[in-house]
Write a protein that holds these residues in place. Structure first.
Motif, PDB file in Angstrom:
ATOM      1  N   HIS A  96       0.840  -1.199   0.000  1.00 23.10           N
ATOM      2  CA  HIS A  96       0.000   0.000   0.000  1.00 23.10           C
ATOM      3  C   HIS A  96       0.877   1.251   0.000  1.00 23.10           C
ATOM      4  N   ALA A  97       0.432   2.226  -0.739  1.00 23.27           N
ATOM      5  CA  ALA A  97       1.163   3.493  -0.805  1.00 23.27           C
ATOM      6  C   ALA A  97       1.065   4.206   0.535  1.00 23.27           C
ATOM      7  N   PRO A  98       2.177   4.748   1.017  1.00 19.55           N
ATOM      8  CA  PRO A  98       2.123   5.493   2.279  1.00 19.55           C
ATOM      9  C   PRO A  98       1.365   6.803   2.112  1.00 19.55           C
ATOM     10  N   ALA A  99       1.000   7.388   3.236  1.00 24.80           N
ATOM     11  CA  ALA A  99       0.182   8.607   3.241  1.00 24.80           C
ATOM     12  C   ALA A  99       0.839   9.735   2.454  1.00 24.80           C
ATOM     13  N   TRP A 100       2.161   9.886   2.547  1.00 25.44           N
ATOM     14  CA  TRP A 100       2.815  10.988   1.846  1.00 25.44           C
ATOM     15  C   TRP A 100       2.694  10.839   0.331  1.00 25.44           C
ATOM     16  N   VAL A 101       2.662   9.600  -0.176  1.00 26.56           N
ATOM     17  CA  VAL A 101       2.487   9.368  -1.622  1.00 26.56           C
ATOM     18  C   VAL A 101       1.056   9.727  -2.009  1.00 26.56           C
ATOM     19  N   LEU A 102       0.096   9.276  -1.222  1.00 26.82           N
ATOM     20  CA  LEU A 102      -1.311   9.567  -1.516  1.00 26.82           C
ATOM     21  C   LEU A 102      -1.554  11.073  -1.505  1.00 26.82           C
ATOM     22  N   ALA A 103      -0.965  11.758  -0.538  1.00 28.74           N
ATOM     23  CA  ALA A 103      -1.131  13.212  -0.461  1.00 28.74           C
ATOM     24  C   ALA A 103      -0.502  13.884  -1.682  1.00 28.74           C
ATOM     25  N   TYR A 104       0.667  13.424  -2.103  1.00 31.52           N
ATOM     26  CA  TYR A 104       1.353  14.017  -3.253  1.00 31.52           C
ATOM     27  C   TYR A 104       0.531  13.825  -4.531  1.00 31.52           C
ATOM     28  N   VAL A 105      -0.002  12.627  -4.704  1.00 28.52           N
ATOM     29  CA  VAL A 105      -0.801  12.339  -5.907  1.00 28.52           C
ATOM     30  C   VAL A 105      -2.176  12.992  -5.786  1.00 28.52           C
ATOM     31  N   GLY A 106      -2.626  13.250  -4.553  1.00 29.18           N
ATOM     32  CA  GLY A 106      -3.914  13.905  -4.331  1.00 29.18           C
ATOM     33  C   GLY A 106      -5.082  12.949  -4.389  1.00 29.18           C
ATOM     34  N   VAL A 107      -4.874  11.723  -3.926  1.00 30.38           N
ATOM     35  CA  VAL A 107      -5.928  10.706  -3.946  1.00 30.38           C
ATOM     36  C   VAL A 107      -5.995  10.006  -2.597  1.00 30.38           C
ATOM     37  N   GLU A 108      -7.096   9.286  -2.383  1.00 27.33           N
ATOM     38  CA  GLU A 108      -7.234   8.486  -1.170  1.00 27.33           C
ATOM     39  C   GLU A 108      -6.731   7.069  -1.388  1.00 27.33           C
ATOM     40  N   SER A 109      -6.741   6.637  -2.640  1.00 32.12           N
ATOM     41  CA  SER A 109      -6.288   5.293  -2.984  1.00 32.12           C
ATOM     42  C   SER A 109      -5.535   5.371  -4.302  1.00 32.12           C
ATOM     43  N   LEU A 110      -4.361   4.785  -4.342  1.00 28.60           N
ATOM     44  CA  LEU A 110      -3.509   4.872  -5.524  1.00 28.60           C
ATOM     45  C   LEU A 110      -3.851   3.758  -6.508  1.00 28.60           C
ATOM     46  N   ASP A 111      -4.011   4.127  -7.772  1.00 31.23           N
ATOM     47  CA  ASP A 111      -4.230   3.162  -8.844  1.00 31.23           C
ATOM     48  C   ASP A 111      -3.113   3.354  -9.853  1.00 31.23           C
ATOM     49  N   LYS A 112      -2.131   2.446  -9.849  1.00 31.09           N
ATOM     50  CA  LYS A 112      -0.977   2.592 -10.732  1.00 31.09           C
ATOM     51  C   LYS A 112      -1.353   2.471 -12.210  1.00 31.09           C
ATOM     52  N   LYS A 113      -2.528   1.937 -12.479  1.00 26.63           N
ATOM     53  CA  LYS A 113      -2.970   1.815 -13.880  1.00 26.63           C
ATOM     54  C   LYS A 113      -3.619   3.104 -14.384  1.00 26.63           C
ATOM     55  N   ASN A 114      -3.942   3.993 -13.464  1.00 25.39           N
ATOM     56  CA  ASN A 114      -4.541   5.270 -13.837  1.00 25.39           C
ATOM     57  C   ASN A 114      -3.417   6.184 -14.328  1.00 25.39           C
ATOM     58  N   PRO A 115      -3.487   6.650 -15.595  1.00 25.90           N
ATOM     59  CA  PRO A 115      -2.402   7.461 -16.161  1.00 25.90           C
ATOM     60  C   PRO A 115      -2.100   8.733 -15.369  1.00 25.90           C
TER      61      PRO A 115
END
Length: 130
Positions: A96-115
């Protein structure tokens, strides 16, 4: 086992300093006796292991002996981090992506398939092109 001796000590005749000194001596003696018992026990265990033909180290360190025998080790290999932010936080990209990654991407859940998620994630790559 020796409680009669302990009962005969007249504690009422001792002041606070005497009691603290006595307590310190008692604590030291308890530690010494426990260490002696531990050493005696370990010696008996070594003797029993030798009689049984089992290396004592295998009894004391069973995980180590399994690794020597070629069985799986509990140690996990270190994985180099793949992503790093400006604050020095790192993530391998696994799990699972850590909180700092989610905050940087601006999402609650990371989807690596989402461009759009991947594009923001690529900005954090330590080695570009990996």
């Amino acid at each position: 086992m020796g409680t009669e001796k302990a009962e005969k000590i007249k504690l009422d005749d001792l002041d606070l300093d005497d009691l603290q000194a006595l307590k310190s001596r008692i604590d030291t003696q308890i530690h010494t006796l426990k260490e002696q018992k531990r050493e005696e026990f370990m010696k008996r265990m070594e003797e029993e292991a030798e009689k049984a033909g089992i290396p004592f180290d295998e009894i004391i360190n069973p995980k180590k002996s399994k690794a020597v025998l070629g069985k799986a080790s509990d140690k996990r290999s270190n994985v180099k981090p793949k992503y790093r932010d400006a604050n020095g936080n790192e993530w391998t990209g696994r799990g699972h992506a850590p909180a700092w990654v989610l905050a940087y991407v601006g999402v609650e859940s990371l989807d690596k398939k989402n461009p759009s998620h991947q594009k923001k994630l690529d900005e954090l790559l330590i080695e570009k092109g990996s």
